[in-house]
Design a protein around this motif. Structure first.
Motif, PDB file in Angstrom:
ATOM      1  N   THR A   1      -9.870  38.608 -38.333  1.00  0.00           N
ATOM      2  CA  THR A   1      -9.415  39.835 -37.834  1.00  0.00           C
ATOM      3  C   THR A   1     -10.625  40.723 -37.597  1.00  0.00           C
ATOM      4  O   THR A   1     -11.489  40.554 -38.114  1.00  0.00           O
ATOM      5  CB  THR A   1      -8.345  40.578 -38.624  1.00  0.00           C
ATOM      6  N   GLY A   2     -10.368  41.727 -36.621  1.00  0.00           N
ATOM      7  CA  GLY A   2     -11.394  42.617 -36.412  1.00  0.00           C
ATOM      8  C   GLY A   2     -12.855  42.174 -35.728  1.00  0.00           C
ATOM      9  O   GLY A   2     -13.766  42.639 -35.909  1.00  0.00           O
ATOM     10  N   ASN A   3     -12.294  40.973 -34.995  1.00  0.00           N
ATOM     11  CA  ASN A   3     -13.709  40.714 -34.329  1.00  0.00           C
ATOM     12  C   ASN A   3     -13.801  41.444 -32.901  1.00  0.00           C
ATOM     13  O   ASN A   3     -13.122  42.072 -32.461  1.00  0.00           O
ATOM     14  CB  ASN A   3     -13.387  39.299 -33.876  1.00  0.00           C
ATOM     15  N   SER A   4     -15.210  41.443 -32.706  1.00  0.00           N
ATOM     16  CA  SER A   4     -15.571  42.343 -31.540  1.00  0.00           C
ATOM     17  C   SER A   4     -15.149  41.941 -30.212  1.00  0.00           C
ATOM     18  O   SER A   4     -14.812  40.560 -30.141  1.00  0.00           O
ATOM     19  CB  SER A   4     -17.037  42.612 -31.332  1.00  0.00           C
ATOM     20  N   ILE A   5     -14.709  42.740 -29.387  1.00  0.00           N
ATOM     21  CA  ILE A   5     -14.299  42.460 -27.967  1.00  0.00           C
ATOM     22  C   ILE A   5     -15.395  42.576 -26.829  1.00  0.00           C
ATOM     23  O   ILE A   5     -16.040  43.641 -26.988  1.00  0.00           O
ATOM     24  CB  ILE A   5     -13.051  43.213 -27.567  1.00  0.00           C
ATOM     25  N   PRO A   6     -15.656  41.662 -26.087  1.00  0.00           N
ATOM     26  CA  PRO A   6     -16.314  41.749 -24.908  1.00  0.00           C
ATOM     27  C   PRO A   6     -16.255  43.015 -24.319  1.00  0.00           C
ATOM     28  O   PRO A   6     -15.097  43.351 -24.053  1.00  0.00           O
ATOM     29  CB  PRO A   6     -16.311  40.369 -24.261  1.00  0.00           C
ATOM     30  N   THR A   7     -17.443  43.694 -23.551  1.00  0.00           N
ATOM     31  CA  THR A   7     -17.324  44.499 -22.750  1.00  0.00           C
ATOM     32  C   THR A   7     -16.959  44.002 -21.306  1.00  0.00           C
ATOM     33  O   THR A   7     -17.575  43.063 -20.985  1.00  0.00           O
ATOM     34  CB  THR A   7     -18.750  45.038 -22.604  1.00  0.00           C
TER      35      THR A   7
ATOM     36  N   GLU B   1     -10.948  35.346 -12.325  1.00  0.00           N
ATOM     37  CA  GLU B   1      -9.733  34.832 -13.140  1.00  0.00           C
ATOM     38  C   GLU B   1      -9.917  34.795 -14.533  1.00  0.00           C
ATOM     39  O   GLU B   1     -11.040  34.265 -15.135  1.00  0.00           O
ATOM     40  CB  GLU B   1      -9.294  33.541 -12.399  1.00  0.00           C
ATOM     41  N   SER B   2      -8.890  35.321 -15.359  1.00  0.00           N
ATOM     42  CA  SER B   2      -8.920  35.032 -16.929  1.00  0.00           C
ATOM     43  C   SER B   2     -10.136  35.945 -17.334  1.00  0.00           C
ATOM     44  O   SER B   2     -10.372  35.777 -18.679  1.00  0.00           O
ATOM     45  CB  SER B   2      -8.945  33.795 -17.265  1.00  0.00           C
ATOM     46  N   GLU B   3     -10.927  36.707 -16.867  1.00  0.00           N
ATOM     47  CA  GLU B   3     -12.174  37.430 -17.096  1.00  0.00           C
ATOM     48  C   GLU B   3     -11.652  38.843 -17.643  1.00  0.00           C
ATOM     49  O   GLU B   3     -10.740  39.287 -16.981  1.00  0.00           O
ATOM     50  CB  GLU B   3     -13.437  37.368 -16.334  1.00  0.00           C
ATOM     51  N   PHE B   4     -12.541  39.318 -18.642  1.00  0.00           N
ATOM     52  CA  PHE B   4     -12.134  40.682 -18.916  1.00  0.00           C
ATOM     53  C   PHE B   4     -12.743  41.737 -17.994  1.00  0.00           C
ATOM     54  O   PHE B   4     -14.101  41.684 -18.088  1.00  0.00           O
ATOM     55  CB  PHE B   4     -12.569  41.066 -20.252  1.00  0.00           C
ATOM     56  N   ILE B   5     -12.264  42.331 -16.972  1.00  0.00           N
ATOM     57  CA  ILE B   5     -12.820  43.067 -15.874  1.00  0.00           C
ATOM     58  C   ILE B   5     -12.334  44.462 -15.831  1.00  0.00           C
ATOM     59  O   ILE B   5     -11.307  44.836 -16.315  1.00  0.00           O
ATOM     60  CB  ILE B   5     -12.644  42.437 -14.593  1.00  0.00           C
ATOM     61  N   LYS B   6     -12.975  45.361 -15.006  1.00  0.00           N
ATOM     62  CA  LYS B   6     -12.601  46.579 -14.606  1.00  0.00           C
ATOM     63  C   LYS B   6     -12.810  46.659 -13.084  1.00  0.00           C
ATOM     64  O   LYS B   6     -13.876  46.494 -12.670  1.00  0.00           O
ATOM     65  CB  LYS B   6     -13.497  47.795 -15.364  1.00  0.00           C
ATOM     66  N   ILE B   7     -11.881  47.266 -12.532  1.00  0.00           N
ATOM     67  CA  ILE B   7     -11.938  47.300 -11.010  1.00  0.00           C
ATOM     68  C   ILE B   7     -11.526  48.780 -10.771  1.00  0.00           C
ATOM     69  O   ILE B   7     -10.614  49.345 -11.361  1.00  0.00           O
ATOM     70  CB  ILE B   7     -11.071  46.339 -10.212  1.00  0.00           C
ATOM     71  N   GLU B   8     -12.382  49.471 -10.192  1.00  0.00           N
ATOM     72  CA  GLU B   8     -12.143  50.912 -10.049  1.00  0.00           C
ATOM     73  C   GLU B   8     -12.032  51.274  -8.505  1.00  0.00           C
ATOM     74  O   GLU B   8     -11.927  50.575  -7.516  1.00  0.00           O
ATOM     75  CB  GLU B   8     -13.639  51.418 -10.271  1.00  0.00           C
ATOM     76  N   LYS B   9     -11.454  52.540  -8.456  1.00  0.00           N
ATOM     77  CA  LYS B   9     -11.171  53.175  -7.214  1.00  0.00           C
ATOM     78  C   LYS B   9     -10.176  52.228  -6.444  1.00  0.00           C
ATOM     79  O   LYS B   9     -10.259  52.094  -5.242  1.00  0.00           O
ATOM     80  CB  LYS B   9     -12.331  53.700  -6.525  1.00  0.00           C
ATOM     81  N   VAL B  10      -8.877  51.578  -6.981  1.00  0.00           N
ATOM     82  CA  VAL B  10      -7.958  50.937  -6.546  1.00  0.00           C
ATOM     83  C   VAL B  10      -6.567  51.714  -6.713  1.00  0.00           C
ATOM     84  O   VAL B  10      -6.523  52.533  -7.488  1.00  0.00           O
ATOM     85  CB  VAL B  10      -7.889  49.553  -6.666  1.00  0.00           C
ATOM     86  N   MET B  11      -5.718  51.402  -5.820  1.00  0.00           N
ATOM     87  CA  MET B  11      -4.417  51.951  -6.053  1.00  0.00           C
ATOM     88  C   MET B  11      -3.305  50.789  -5.606  1.00  0.00           C
ATOM     89  O   MET B  11      -3.716  49.867  -4.943  1.00  0.00           O
ATOM     90  CB  MET B  11      -3.897  53.376  -5.076  1.00  0.00           C
ATOM     91  N   LEU B  12      -2.147  51.399  -5.950  1.00  0.00           N
ATOM     92  CA  LEU B  12      -0.838  50.126  -5.598  1.00  0.00           C
ATOM     93  C   LEU B  12      -0.616  50.269  -4.358  1.00  0.00           C
ATOM     94  O   LEU B  12      -0.549  51.347  -3.735  1.00  0.00           O
ATOM     95  CB  LEU B  12       0.202  50.373  -6.402  1.00  0.00           C
ATOM     96  N   VAL B  13      -0.626  49.141  -3.537  1.00  0.00           N
ATOM     97  CA  VAL B  13       0.025  49.040  -2.077  1.00  0.00           C
ATOM     98  C   VAL B  13       1.492  49.570  -2.125  1.00  0.00           C
ATOM     99  O   VAL B  13       1.860  50.319  -1.215  1.00  0.00           O
ATOM    100  CB  VAL B  13      -0.213  47.663  -1.510  1.00  0.00           C
ATOM    101  N   ASN B  14       2.281  49.140  -3.147  1.00  0.00           N
ATOM    102  CA  ASN B  14       3.678  49.527  -3.103  1.00  0.00           C
ATOM    103  C   ASN B  14       4.032  49.782  -4.467  1.00  0.00           C
ATOM    104  O   ASN B  14       4.150  48.898  -5.443  1.00  0.00           O
ATOM    105  CB  ASN B  14       4.568  48.305  -2.584  1.00  0.00           C
TER     106      ASN B  14
END
Length: 105
Positions: free
Chosen positions: A47-53, A65-78
């Motif tokens: 337990t307590g293992n570091s999480i990738p940035t 796909e399946s990567e830990f990502i952050k996508i900025e400045k987006v909104m839901l279409v619907n």
């Protein structure tokens, strides 16, 4: 680059906790093009293992796909696509120019 672990019922009373390392035994399957394990046993290794940035991206494709990502400045279409609490769904998002579909929540 990722494998979904999914079962309708609890397995070995394991509760998913960020930072856990686990050993999973079960049946390999595919769901919506993704590899999935239907576990019959789960053993907690540590337990307590570091999480990738996360990586900041501007597009969704096979490389994210399946990567830990952050996508900025987006909104839901619907907004009605957003899943109810405890549920999941595919949603379409946009940056105002491009539409990314689907994003799995």
């Amino acid at each position: 680059d990722g494998i979904n672990v999914y079962n309708y019922a609890e397995v070995d009373n394991y509760v998913v906790t960020e930072g856990d390392e686990i050993l999973v035994y079960g049946e390999i399957d595919f769901y919506n093009g993704l590899t999935e394990i239907f576990p019959d046993s789960i053993k907690l290794i540590s337990t307590g293992n570091s999480i990738p940035t996360e990586s900041v991206v501007t597009a969704l494709n096979e490389s994210t796909e399946s990567e830990f990502i952050k996508i900025e400045k987006v909104m839901l279409v619907n907004a009605s696509q957003w899943p109810a609490s405890g549920s999941n769904a595919n949603v379409d998002i946009t940056n105002g120019t491009d539409t990314f579909e689907p994003l799995r929540i």
